[in-house]
Write an enzyme that holds these catalytic residues in place. Structure first.
Site, short mmCIF file in Angstrom:
data_model
loop_
_atom_site.label_atom_id
_atom_site.label_comp_id
_atom_site.label_asym_id
_atom_site.label_seq_id
_atom_site.Cartn_x
_atom_site.Cartn_y
_atom_site.Cartn_z
N CYS A 162 1.63 -2.59 -2.30
CA CYS A 162 2.47 -3.33 -2.28
C CYS A 162 1.69 -5.06 -2.17
O CYS A 162 2.72 -5.70 -2.89
CB CYS A 162 3.78 -3.24 -2.58
SG CYS A 162 4.03 -1.50 -2.95
N LYS A 329 13.92 -9.13 -4.73
CA LYS A 329 13.99 -7.98 -5.23
C LYS A 329 15.32 -7.13 -4.20
O LYS A 329 15.86 -6.25 -5.30
CB LYS A 329 12.57 -6.84 -4.00
CG LYS A 329 11.62 -7.30 -3.25
CD LYS A 329 11.14 -6.36 -2.77
CE LYS A 329 8.76 -6.37 -3.02
NZ LYS A 329 8.80 -7.53 -2.31
N PHE A 391 3.45 -6.90 1.23
CA PHE A 391 2.97 -6.08 2.52
C PHE A 391 2.74 -4.72 1.69
O PHE A 391 3.75 -4.36 0.82
CB PHE A 391 3.58 -6.03 3.92
CG PHE A 391 4.55 -7.62 4.24
CD1 PHE A 391 3.12 -9.02 4.49
CD2 PHE A 391 5.53 -7.82 5.05
CE1 PHE A 391 3.52 -9.58 5.08
CE2 PHE A 391 5.81 -9.30 5.25
CZ PHE A 391 4.92 -10.62 5.41
N PHE A 393 0.87 -0.26 2.43
CA PHE A 393 1.11 0.80 2.72
C PHE A 393 -0.54 0.66 3.42
O PHE A 393 -0.92 0.14 2.59
CB PHE A 393 0.78 2.23 1.77
CG PHE A 393 2.46 2.86 1.76
CD1 PHE A 393 3.47 2.49 2.66
CD2 PHE A 393 1.98 3.61 0.78
CE1 PHE A 393 4.58 3.04 2.23
CE2 PHE A 393 3.49 4.32 0.60
CZ PHE A 393 4.89 3.82 1.33
#
Length: 407
Positions: A162, A329, A391, A393
């Protein structure tokens, strides 16, 4: 070191199919989140998603080029067309100059699944079709757009979960700053079909607030219960200042800082140390103090631990109640591989228009978000420098700093 400027932007997202629509949605706090009923038929726990239609490209591209484009490639094509037009870069310029492309993309699920279905059912690989391979590779966006726009510079895909879109801009910044390239098409794209996020749903990563989609994405709110998947395409044209000046291009903003880090920890659970080091590196790279940053577009996806740890990292670097912090978001959901690029477009548009969009659905702070300056209504304010966090995974972190351009 070359100065690196932004001369064009393009966007295709659930809150707008172009920059004008996006500005209106940001200013008015309009959510682009809705319900995809088909997901329930396939056993999804949550049918929430960003809602956007696939663009009709019949009048824009020939059949072969359309056949090679994945869903996210379609979004990226529309966004890149808009960005190039704003930058004043035409086909003649692209043919005579080495313009590169770095785009964030970390999956291309739908064409892979369709190909496997055909092979299993028909037992004949020839029936998969000639376009399948070019749609299914992770590099689908860069390989297609480099051909469509005749790009002859750097050409590869940034795959960083991401943070992919943000890292694409950061790497473009470094290449232009060092003099290896003069102009690069940078961005991020994310498919929004149900196949692409099935594994996320299986992990119960998504919000279950299906009765009120617009209230489902709740970054920093104490009662957040998971992210909402979304997607689209976002492009920024990065260029050396000398190149932009030589062309007489209008300069929208300047990239002045890029920070990155790896958590070196859990594969899916974020910590505080990694994001904190990314923020600190971006500030050092830009030669700025924390007090120089007027606005932070946070990564905050509306997950319980992710938002908590990012808030702690921001407070440790910037102190309490300053600067303004929001997560767009709350309107778009999590645009995943695209998010790091789209949030540069969103934030630059807000800086240009003199406002900060609200953090929707922030009704009750938790122990960490109570220390942040999070506006729930649109703030009319001029600001000249902002930071954007992304940020992902595996503990990959990226922070970008953008400022208004001054010669």
């Amino acid at each position: 070191m070359n100065r690196v400027v932004i001369t064009g932007m393009g966007i295709y997202s659930c809150i707008g199919k172009n920059k004008e629509e996006v500005v209106s949605s940001l200013y008015n706090g309009v959510s682009g989140i809705g319900i995809d009923p088909v997901r329930k038929e396939y056993g999804y726990n949550s049918a929430l998603t960003g809602i956007l239609e696939r663009p009709d490209l019949k009048g824009c591209l020939d059949r072969k080029k359309r056949n090679y484009l994945s869903e996210q490639g379609m979004y990226a094509y529309v966004a890149t067309t808009e960005a190039l037009q704003q930058a004043g870069i035409d086909e003649d310029f692209l043919e005579k100059n080495e313009v590169g492309i770095l785009y964030g993309n970390d999956s291309s699920t739908e064409p892979v699944i369709h190909a496997v279905d055909v092979i299993r059912e028909k037992r004949n690989t020839a029936l998969v079709g000639s376009g399948s391979i070019f749609q299914s590779m992770n590099s689908t966006v860069t390989m297609n757009l480099s051909v469509i726009f005749k790009l002859r510079g750097i050409n590869f895909t940034i795959s960083g979960a991401c943070a992919s879109g943000s890292h694409a801009i950061g790497m473009g910044f470094l290449l232009i700053q060092s003099g290896l390239q003069e102009a690069i098409v940078c961005g991020g794209a994310q498919e929004v079909n149900m196949y692409s996020v099935g594994s996320f749903d299986g992990l119960s990563a998504f919000s279950s607030r299906e009765d009120n989609p617009g209230a489902a994405s709740r970054p920093f709110d104490k009662n957040r219960d998971g992210l909402v998947p979304s997607g689209g395409g976002a492009t920024v044209i990065l260029e050396s200042y000398e190149s932009a000046k030589r062309r007489g291009a209008t300069i929208l903003a300047e990239v002045i800082g890029y920070g990155f880090s790896s958590n070196g920890d859990h594969i899916s659970v974020p910590n505080i140390d990694g994001p904190k080091r990314s923020l600190e590196m971006a500030l050092r790279n830009a030669s700025l103090l924390p007090s120089d940053i007027r606005y932070i577009n946070a990564h905050a996806t509306s997950t319980p631990l992710g938002d908590l740890n990012e808030a702690h990292a921001i407070v440790q670097v910037f102190g309490e109640k300053s600067p303004y912090v929001t997560s767009t978001k709350s309107m778009t959901g999590h645009e995943m591989w695209m998010a790091g690029a789209s949030e540069i477009v969103y934030s630059t548009l807000m800086m240009e228009k003199g406002f900060i969009a609200p953090n929707l659905n922030f009704e009750e702070p938790d122990e960490a978000s109570s220390l942040l300056n999070i506006p729930t209504k649109t703030i009319e304010t001029e600001f000249d420098t902002y930071l954007s966090n992304s940020f992902g995974f595996g503990g990959t972190n990226s922070s970008l700093i953008i400022k208004k351009f001054t010669p």
